[in-house]
Design an enzyme around this catalytic site. Structure first.
Site, PDB file in Angstrom:
ATOM      1  N   GLY A   1       1.138  -1.106   0.314  1.00  0.00           N
ATOM      2  CA  GLY A   1      -0.166   0.470  -0.264  1.00  0.00           C
ATOM      3  C   GLY A   1       0.875   1.201  -0.342  1.00  0.00           C
TER       4      GLY A   1
ATOM      5  N   ASN B   1       1.101   4.354   1.542  1.00  0.00           N
ATOM      6  CA  ASN B   1       1.634   4.300   3.399  1.00  0.00           C
ATOM      7  C   ASN B   1       2.735   3.781   4.151  1.00  0.00           C
ATOM      8  OD1 ASN B   1      -0.128   6.087   3.445  1.00  0.00           O
ATOM      9  ND2 ASN B   1      -1.218   5.195   4.538  1.00  0.00           N
TER      10      ASN B   1
ATOM     11  N   GLU C   1       3.999   0.187  -3.505  1.00  0.00           N
ATOM     12  CA  GLU C   1       4.046   0.568  -4.553  1.00  0.00           C
ATOM     13  C   GLU C   1       4.984   1.824  -4.320  1.00  0.00           C
ATOM     14  OE1 GLU C   1       0.339   3.064  -4.363  1.00  0.00           O
ATOM     15  OE2 GLU C   1      -0.742   1.155  -3.745  1.00  0.00           O
TER      16      GLU C   1
ATOM     17  N   MET D   1      -4.559  -0.555 -11.655  1.00  0.00           N
ATOM     18  CA  MET D   1      -4.989   0.618 -10.627  1.00  0.00           C
ATOM     19  C   MET D   1      -5.551   2.151 -11.407  1.00  0.00           C
ATOM     20  SD  MET D   1      -3.125   0.703  -6.870  1.00  0.00           S
ATOM     21  CE  MET D   1      -1.559   0.613  -7.551  1.00  0.00           C
TER      22      MET D   1
END
Length: 464
Positions: free
Chosen positions: A102, A104, A144, A207
């Protein structure tokens, strides 16, 4: 035989998988448990019949590459993992994946882990131990992004090696491996060796959202089907297909949220006009520039709502606020595109921002619309379709609709259905309620009226 047929039809319509084998991967942001009021979301709010996969988000890794929980109090003390796994009692076909990474989590730790054989081994073994201990059906890896955000140029090939080793470990145990990837050509070209990563994953969640945000300085769409320069769904998917991805592995990302903007001039509300920053936060998600669909649909009166046909998505505005989002109409257009290319299915980010309580009407309006389109597209009872596969990654697949062999001219829509473009075999359009919606096949493919899918020119027999 009639009874057996009826049972098969019922199973196809109600089961976790549509009989056409499409994936409906529902990402579940577990932190929604902490949202106030009607935004609070727990595993029991999930309808397990509406997803084929549930990606439990997120787990992370330590500096040494070991798998770790990011919120052990939520996962273990509140029993979120156990309560999520209990959804399989209602739908034994549901696959629950442990989503790792993810935004974060960043990129640096993953870059270091992927570059080091010892750390890769640690990550794979600790992930496997956790997955098997808690009953997960596999992993969704959401790094990511490789070679970005502090990563190394070598990430691009190290990512392939990591996936190879994960697959070698998971496959004998019948565990699934998927990845979530940046959609745009700018991101994908830097981060991914597409032909090689395809070899080692079961499916790829593209995405296709966050394609227009307030920091761009102009009003833009979060997930436009087309238009907005290169930042649109069609262009992103075309890039992946043209650079080595197969339709059987690509899963189209759908956004259950919108992006909010603050207008520089309340009189200039058309897309491309200037904005002065992120718009208001929603009462549940509480993040400037972002609102879940459940927050958007609940907005009070006074908003002007527009469906932008040139981009295939809606927007709305009031005073100095402007919101670009998706609704049932825009998602259905994207599902038509997914079906035309015969992609593997769809994923949605994320289930807890649908109107899961039905405050605006139907519970789960977006997810239910997806299910109706995918599971019931063959007719009232979701009949089974056959598929034929040419020697390329694109497959031909029937879509129930009224069609015309002699396509109408111009923008005329004499009836609902699919039509070839008047002069370009690479393009086609769909008529819905008198409105025309244009689509484009990947380069070097033609739209085939017989199968209503993009196909080899020699098989499509377009005629132009």
């Amino acid at each position: 035989m009639k009874l057996l047929t009826q049972l098969v039809i019922l199973y196809c319509f109600l089961g976790a998988f549509g009989c056409n084998g499409k994936i409906i991967n529902c990402y579940f942001g577990t932190w929604a448990n902490y949202r106030p009021g009607l935004g609070k979301f727990e595993p029991e709010n999930i309808n397990p019949q509406l997803c084929t996969h549930l990606s439990y988000s997120f787990f992370g890794i330590t500096e040494n590459g070991a798998f770790k929980m990011l919120d052990s109090w939520l996962d273990m003390d509140l029993n979120f993992i156990k309560r999520t796994m209990a959804l399989k009692d209602a739908n034994p076909n549901l696959k629950v994946l442990a989503a790792v990474g993810g935004w974060n989590e960043g990129s640096v730790k993953y870059s270091q882990m992927a570059a080091d054989p010892a750390r890769r081994k640690t990550f794979i073994q600790t992930s496997l131990d956790f997955i098997r201990r808690h009953g997960f059906d596999g992993m969704d890896l959401d790094w990511e992004y490789p070679a970005q955000r502090g990563g190394s140029v070598a990430d691009k090939q190290n990512f392939v090696q990591l996936l190879r080793e994960l697959k070698e470990t998971f496959k004998p145990l019948n565990l699934e491996l998927s990845i979530a990837v940046g959609a745009s050509p700018n991101t994908a070209s830097v981060s991914y060796d597409i032909p090689n990563i395809v070899k080692y994953v079961d499916f790829i969640n593209v995405m296709t959202y966050d394609l227009g945000m307030a920091f761009d300085g102009v009003l833009g769409f979060n997930a436009p089907l087309r238009g907005q320069g290169e930042n649109n769904v069609e262009n992103c998917i075309s890039y992946w297909l043209n650079n080595g991805a197969s339709t059987s592995k690509l899963v189209l990302g759908l956004a259950f949220y919108g992006r909010t903007f603050q207008l520089s001039n309340p009189e200039l509300t058309t897309p491309g006009s200037a904005c002065s920053g992120a718009g208001a936060a929603g009462p549940y998600t509480r993040e400037p520039g972002f609102m879940g669909y459940n927050e958007i649909c609940s907005l009070s009166s006074g908003w002007t709502r527009v469906f932008d046909d040139s981009h295939g998505v809606p927007y709305m505005f009031k005073d100095n606020q402007w919101i670009a989002y998706d609704n049932v109409q825009s998602l259905e257009l994207k599902l038509d595109y997914m079906n035309a290319l015969n992609l593997s299915g769809v994923m949605l980010w994320s289930i807890e921002t649908d109107d899961f309580r039905g405050e605006c009407g139907e519970k789960y309006p977006l997810l239910n619309a997806i299910n109706r389109k995918i599971k019931g597209e063959g007719g009232e009872h979701g009949e089974i379709h056959s598929t034929t596969k040419p020697s390329i990654s694109t497959t031909t697949k029937p879509v129930t609709s009224t069609t015309s062999i002699a396509p109408p001219l111009g923008d005329v829509c004499p009836s609902d259905g699919y039509f070839t473009h008047d002069t370009d075999c690479n393009r086609f359009y769909q008529c819905i309620g008198g409105s025309r919606h244009d689509f484009t096949c990947p380069p070097n493919l033609h739209f085939d009226l017989n199968t209503l899918a993009c196909n080899w020119p020699s098989l499509a027999n377009c005629g132009y």
